[in-house]
Design a protein around this motif. Structure first.
Motif, PDB file in Angstrom:
ATOM      1  N   ALA A 182      41.810  45.454  44.470  1.00 59.84           N
ATOM      2  CA  ALA A 182      40.618  47.061  44.543  1.00 59.84           C
ATOM      3  C   ALA A 182      38.911  46.483  43.845  1.00 59.84           C
ATOM      4  O   ALA A 182      38.222  47.089  43.739  1.00 59.84           O
ATOM      5  N   GLU A 183      39.067  45.253  43.838  1.00 58.61           N
ATOM      6  CA  GLU A 183      37.964  44.707  42.707  1.00 58.61           C
ATOM      7  C   GLU A 183      36.838  44.171  44.280  1.00 58.61           C
ATOM      8  O   GLU A 183      36.824  43.113  44.160  1.00 58.61           O
ATOM      9  N   LEU A 184      36.448  45.047  44.912  1.00 55.95           N
ATOM     10  CA  LEU A 184      35.723  44.453  45.692  1.00 55.95           C
ATOM     11  C   LEU A 184      34.385  43.665  45.067  1.00 55.95           C
ATOM     12  O   LEU A 184      33.799  43.752  46.181  1.00 55.95           O
ATOM     13  N   THR A 185      34.180  43.506  44.200  1.00 55.74           N
ATOM     14  CA  THR A 185      32.497  43.091  43.467  1.00 55.74           C
ATOM     15  C   THR A 185      32.858  41.697  43.857  1.00 55.74           C
ATOM     16  O   THR A 185      31.625  40.853  43.604  1.00 55.74           O
ATOM     17  N   ALA A 186      33.749  41.002  43.345  1.00 55.54           N
ATOM     18  CA  ALA A 186      34.399  39.493  43.266  1.00 55.54           C
ATOM     19  C   ALA A 186      34.037  39.192  44.307  1.00 55.54           C
ATOM     20  O   ALA A 186      34.304  39.221  45.298  1.00 55.54           O
ATOM     21  N   ARG A 187      33.750  37.853  43.730  1.00 56.11           N
ATOM     22  CA  ARG A 187      32.794  36.752  45.056  1.00 56.11           C
ATOM     23  C   ARG A 187      33.262  35.596  44.463  1.00 56.11           C
ATOM     24  O   ARG A 187      33.280  34.962  43.129  1.00 56.11           O
ATOM     25  N   ALA A 188      33.413  34.550  45.414  1.00 58.99           N
ATOM     26  CA  ALA A 188      33.341  33.208  45.014  1.00 58.99           C
ATOM     27  C   ALA A 188      32.705  32.217  44.619  1.00 58.99           C
ATOM     28  O   ALA A 188      31.219  32.369  45.769  1.00 58.99           O
ATOM     29  N   ASP A 189      32.419  31.564  44.409  1.00 59.02           N
ATOM     30  CA  ASP A 189      31.610  30.545  43.475  1.00 59.02           C
ATOM     31  C   ASP A 189      31.337  29.014  45.291  1.00 59.02           C
ATOM     32  O   ASP A 189      32.638  28.735  44.522  1.00 59.02           O
ATOM     33  N   PRO A 190      30.545  28.640  45.454  1.00 64.34           N
ATOM     34  CA  PRO A 190      30.710  27.861  47.117  1.00 64.34           C
ATOM     35  C   PRO A 190      30.781  26.225  46.330  1.00 64.34           C
ATOM     36  O   PRO A 190      29.857  25.919  46.444  1.00 64.34           O
ATOM     37  N   THR A 191      31.376  26.367  45.507  1.00 58.15           N
ATOM     38  CA  THR A 191      31.765  24.386  44.928  1.00 58.15           C
ATOM     39  C   THR A 191      33.073  24.457  45.817  1.00 58.15           C
ATOM     40  O   THR A 191      34.078  24.685  46.430  1.00 58.15           O
ATOM     41  N   GLY A 192      32.471  22.472  45.250  1.00 62.27           N
ATOM     42  CA  GLY A 192      34.140  21.352  45.683  1.00 62.27           C
ATOM     43  C   GLY A 192      33.535  21.046  47.401  1.00 62.27           C
ATOM     44  O   GLY A 192      32.177  20.828  47.387  1.00 62.27           O
ATOM     45  N   PRO A 193      34.097  20.630  48.624  1.00 65.40           N
ATOM     46  CA  PRO A 193      33.897  20.213  49.541  1.00 65.40           C
ATOM     47  C   PRO A 193      33.703  21.012  50.217  1.00 65.40           C
ATOM     48  O   PRO A 193      33.656  21.643  50.357  1.00 65.40           O
ATOM     49  N   PRO A 194      32.559  20.083  50.933  1.00 63.95           N
ATOM     50  CA  PRO A 194      31.814  21.237  52.085  1.00 63.95           C
ATOM     51  C   PRO A 194      32.789  22.354  52.935  1.00 63.95           C
ATOM     52  O   PRO A 194      32.682  22.447  53.073  1.00 63.95           O
ATOM     53  N   ALA A 202      33.077  32.917  53.822  1.00 64.93           N
ATOM     54  CA  ALA A 202      33.952  33.235  54.728  1.00 64.93           C
ATOM     55  C   ALA A 202      34.644  34.378  53.798  1.00 64.93           C
ATOM     56  O   ALA A 202      34.449  35.225  53.848  1.00 64.93           O
ATOM     57  N   LEU A 203      34.994  34.411  52.286  1.00 66.49           N
ATOM     58  CA  LEU A 203      35.957  34.798  52.264  1.00 66.49           C
ATOM     59  C   LEU A 203      34.226  35.910  51.015  1.00 66.49           C
ATOM     60  O   LEU A 203      35.218  37.012  51.245  1.00 66.49           O
ATOM     61  N   ASN A 204      33.532  35.702  50.725  1.00 59.15           N
ATOM     62  CA  ASN A 204      32.391  36.619  50.615  1.00 59.15           C
ATOM     63  C   ASN A 204      31.975  37.946  51.525  1.00 59.15           C
ATOM     64  O   ASN A 204      32.112  38.576  51.069  1.00 59.15           O
ATOM     65  N   HIS A 205      31.645  36.955  52.747  1.00 58.70           N
ATOM     66  CA  HIS A 205      31.695  37.562  53.345  1.00 58.70           C
ATOM     67  C   HIS A 205      32.286  38.415  53.932  1.00 58.70           C
ATOM     68  O   HIS A 205      32.060  39.933  54.448  1.00 58.70           O
ATOM     69  N   LEU A 206      33.710  38.621  53.886  1.00 59.57           N
ATOM     70  CA  LEU A 206      34.602  39.218  54.213  1.00 59.57           C
ATOM     71  C   LEU A 206      34.818  40.724  53.235  1.00 59.57           C
ATOM     72  O   LEU A 206      34.693  41.417  53.678  1.00 59.57           O
ATOM     73  N   ALA A 207      34.491  39.784  51.664  1.00 57.74           N
ATOM     74  CA  ALA A 207      34.791  41.169  50.525  1.00 57.74           C
ATOM     75  C   ALA A 207      33.751  41.727  50.996  1.00 57.74           C
ATOM     76  O   ALA A 207      33.980  42.678  51.230  1.00 57.74           O
ATOM     77  N   GLY A 208      32.670  41.209  51.318  1.00 58.56           N
ATOM     78  CA  GLY A 208      30.850  42.370  51.662  1.00 58.56           C
ATOM     79  C   GLY A 208      31.386  43.384  52.921  1.00 58.56           C
ATOM     80  O   GLY A 208      30.866  44.536  52.248  1.00 58.56           O
ATOM     81  N   ARG A 209      31.762  43.338  54.160  1.00 55.74           N
ATOM     82  CA  ARG A 209      32.432  43.805  55.228  1.00 55.74           C
ATOM     83  C   ARG A 209      33.208  44.647  54.314  1.00 55.74           C
ATOM     84  O   ARG A 209      32.759  45.826  55.283  1.00 55.74           O
ATOM     85  N   ILE A 210      34.541  44.812  53.627  1.00 59.75           N
ATOM     86  CA  ILE A 210      35.375  45.009  54.107  1.00 59.75           C
ATOM     87  C   ILE A 210      34.553  46.326  52.341  1.00 59.75           C
ATOM     88  O   ILE A 210      35.110  48.130  52.383  1.00 59.75           O
ATOM     89  N   GLN A 211      33.473  46.008  51.651  1.00 60.58           N
ATOM     90  CA  GLN A 211      33.293  46.671  50.543  1.00 60.58           C
ATOM     91  C   GLN A 211      31.966  47.712  51.644  1.00 60.58           C
ATOM     92  O   GLN A 211      32.087  48.880  51.482  1.00 60.58           O
ATOM     93  N   ASP A 212      31.417  46.832  52.784  1.00 56.15           N
ATOM     94  CA  ASP A 212      30.698  47.846  53.708  1.00 56.15           C
ATOM     95  C   ASP A 212      31.532  48.714  54.280  1.00 56.15           C
ATOM     96  O   ASP A 212      30.625  50.182  54.715  1.00 56.15           O
ATOM     97  N   LEU A 213      32.805  48.657  54.702  1.00 56.83           N
ATOM     98  CA  LEU A 213      33.369  49.703  55.245  1.00 56.83           C
ATOM     99  C   LEU A 213      34.024  50.649  54.781  1.00 56.83           C
ATOM    100  O   LEU A 213      33.912  52.100  55.125  1.00 56.83           O
ATOM    101  N   LEU A 214      34.658  50.236  53.331  1.00 55.49           N
ATOM    102  CA  LEU A 214      34.731  51.546  52.814  1.00 55.49           C
ATOM    103  C   LEU A 214      34.190  52.720  52.405  1.00 55.49           C
ATOM    104  O   LEU A 214      34.272  53.873  52.423  1.00 55.49           O
TER     105      LEU A 214
END
Length: 416
Positions: A182-194, A202-214
């Motif tokens: 439930a740490e919905l402020t957690a975000r991944a740093d987009p690094t590495g291969p494309p 996509a994970l950051n977008h999902l987390a933001g969407r979940i945060q908005d829905l909650l």
């Protein structure tokens, strides 16, 4: 995955090295043998012109000056140079009058016949196996060391590459676990291969969407709770207008309890931040207060209430409102789904490692098979509703099987 990538690079490197080093090792051995045979052939060819002149002294001097052992068989049967008996190759070369190279158990035998005025002179030299393989072992050792160094270098490069690939994946896994807590402020740093950058986005977008829905859901719950305050206020006013003081006090107390529950829902729905906060309370105090509240209804419905509570405070890592709501849900189910007059018991036992065990039991018909433990399910015969509320405050949630008789719900509440 890191180990698999390293093993893959190691296997590929070994196969490539084998494809190059094995033929190179065979070539080194062949070159060493050719070099030794060529040197011996040069020695023999340097003696051939002298043997053709028939000058024995010059021939003896030339043979003794060579760096390799050479034997000369003269036409009269005498032997110059390294002592040796005539071999089949020597006799065959003398008979056919042609040079031969024969493989023997000692190495390579070179035989060259020379036709002179007195007859056929045969020059023989032996290139031993040691001469044929001189320097091969050292060259093979060098190649093996070079191959091992290349394999180690490949493993080092593979490990660095694997780390570069695994690090973003590990970070994505850590962020997903934080989101699960439930740490919905957690975000991944987009690094590495494309591809991994796309997954991180996509994970950051999902987390933001979940945060908005909650957030939207919390607002809806809070708004609904606010709407309940108006009828609760009207109920409170109706309770105060009752002529019977005891009845008025009882209804007013019930209305106050509902109002407090609504207020707790509002506070919980609009709790600041998305990270759960750690709260503690005295389980003995909360359980004692809630049992005393339900004891009034139990007396009206002819139920015997047995409570076994410790005489000392029992701190638990649960908010007081949450623990009260959980116990209210369990006791409310007992009153709603068992006949009047059904006895019930509430037991609170401290755990040696901290926390407590809360047990609510009744002597009703028991749970229907498998249905009561499901969220929102109720067979109508025993405690079934509100179990999800109780489950949220417990680390372990157990329900006795129907064969035990009645219904027993056991919650292990964590300690602070």
């Amino acid at each position: 995955m890191r180990a698999r990538l390293t093993l893959l690079v190691a296997a590929t490197t070994v196969l490539v090295l084998l494809a190059f080093l094995v033929p190179l090792a065979l070539l080194v051995r062949q070159v060493a043998a050719d070099r030794a045979l060529s040197r011996a052939d040069d020695v023999v060819q340097s003696i051939v012109p002298i043997a053709g002149t028939g000058d024995i002294d010059a021939l003896r001097l030339s043979v003794s000056a060579q760096s390799v052992p050479v034997t000369v068989f003269l036409p009269d049967g005498s032997v110059l140079g390294a002592p040796a008996a005539p071999t089949p190759a020597v006799r065959l070369a003398g008979a056919r009058r042609e040079a031969l190279t024969v493989t023997t158990g000692e190495g390579q035998e070179l035989v060259v016949p020379v036709l002179g005025a007195a007859g056929v002179t045969v020059i023989r030299t032996l290139v031993t196996d040691a001469e044929l393989t001189r320097g091969v072992t050292r060259a093979w050792t060098t190649l093996a060391a070079l191959g091992a160094a290349l394999v180690l270098l490949g493993l080092l490069v593979a490990d660095r590459l694997a780390r570069a690939i695994i690090a973003p994946i590990t970070e994505l896994s850590a962020v997903s676990h934080r989101l699960a807590r439930a740490e919905l402020t957690a975000r991944a740093d987009p690094t590495g291969p494309p591809e991994l950058r796309e997954v991180a986005g996509a994970l950051n977008h999902l987390a933001g969407r979940i945060q908005d829905l909650l957030a939207t859901e919390r607002e809806r719950v809070a708004d609904l709770s606010h709407r309940l305050r108006t009828p609760l206020t009207a109920l409170r006013l109706e309770a105060e207008s009752l002529r019977d003081p005891e009845e008025s006090a009882r209804v007013a107390s019930a209305a106050d309890e509902v109002a407090r529950a609504v207020t707790a829902v509002i506070h919980q729905a609009r709790r600041a931040g998305t990270t759960p906060t750690t709260a503690t309370c005295d389980a003995t105090e909360i359980v004692s207060a809630r049992v005393a509240f339900w004891a009034v209804l139990a007396e009206d419905t002819g139920r015997d209430v047995h409570q076994a509570l410790p005489s000392v405070p029992v701190p638990v890592a649960v908010a007081a409102d949450d623990l009260a709501a959980a116990l209210d849900a369990l006791l409310g189910n007992v009153f709603a789904h068992t006949p009047d007059g059904t006895p019930l018991s509430v037991t609170l036992t401290p755990r040696p490692a901290g926390g407590a065990i809360l047990t609510v039991a009744d002597s009703g018909p028991g749970f229907p098979s498998g249905a009561a433990a499901q969220r929102g399910a109720s067979g109508g015969d025993s405690t079934g509703l509100g179990l999800d509320i109780a489950r949220q405050v417990a680390t372990t949630f157990e329900i006795s099987p129907p064969s035990a008789g009645g219904a027993v719900v056991r919650l292990e509440i964590p300690g602070p």
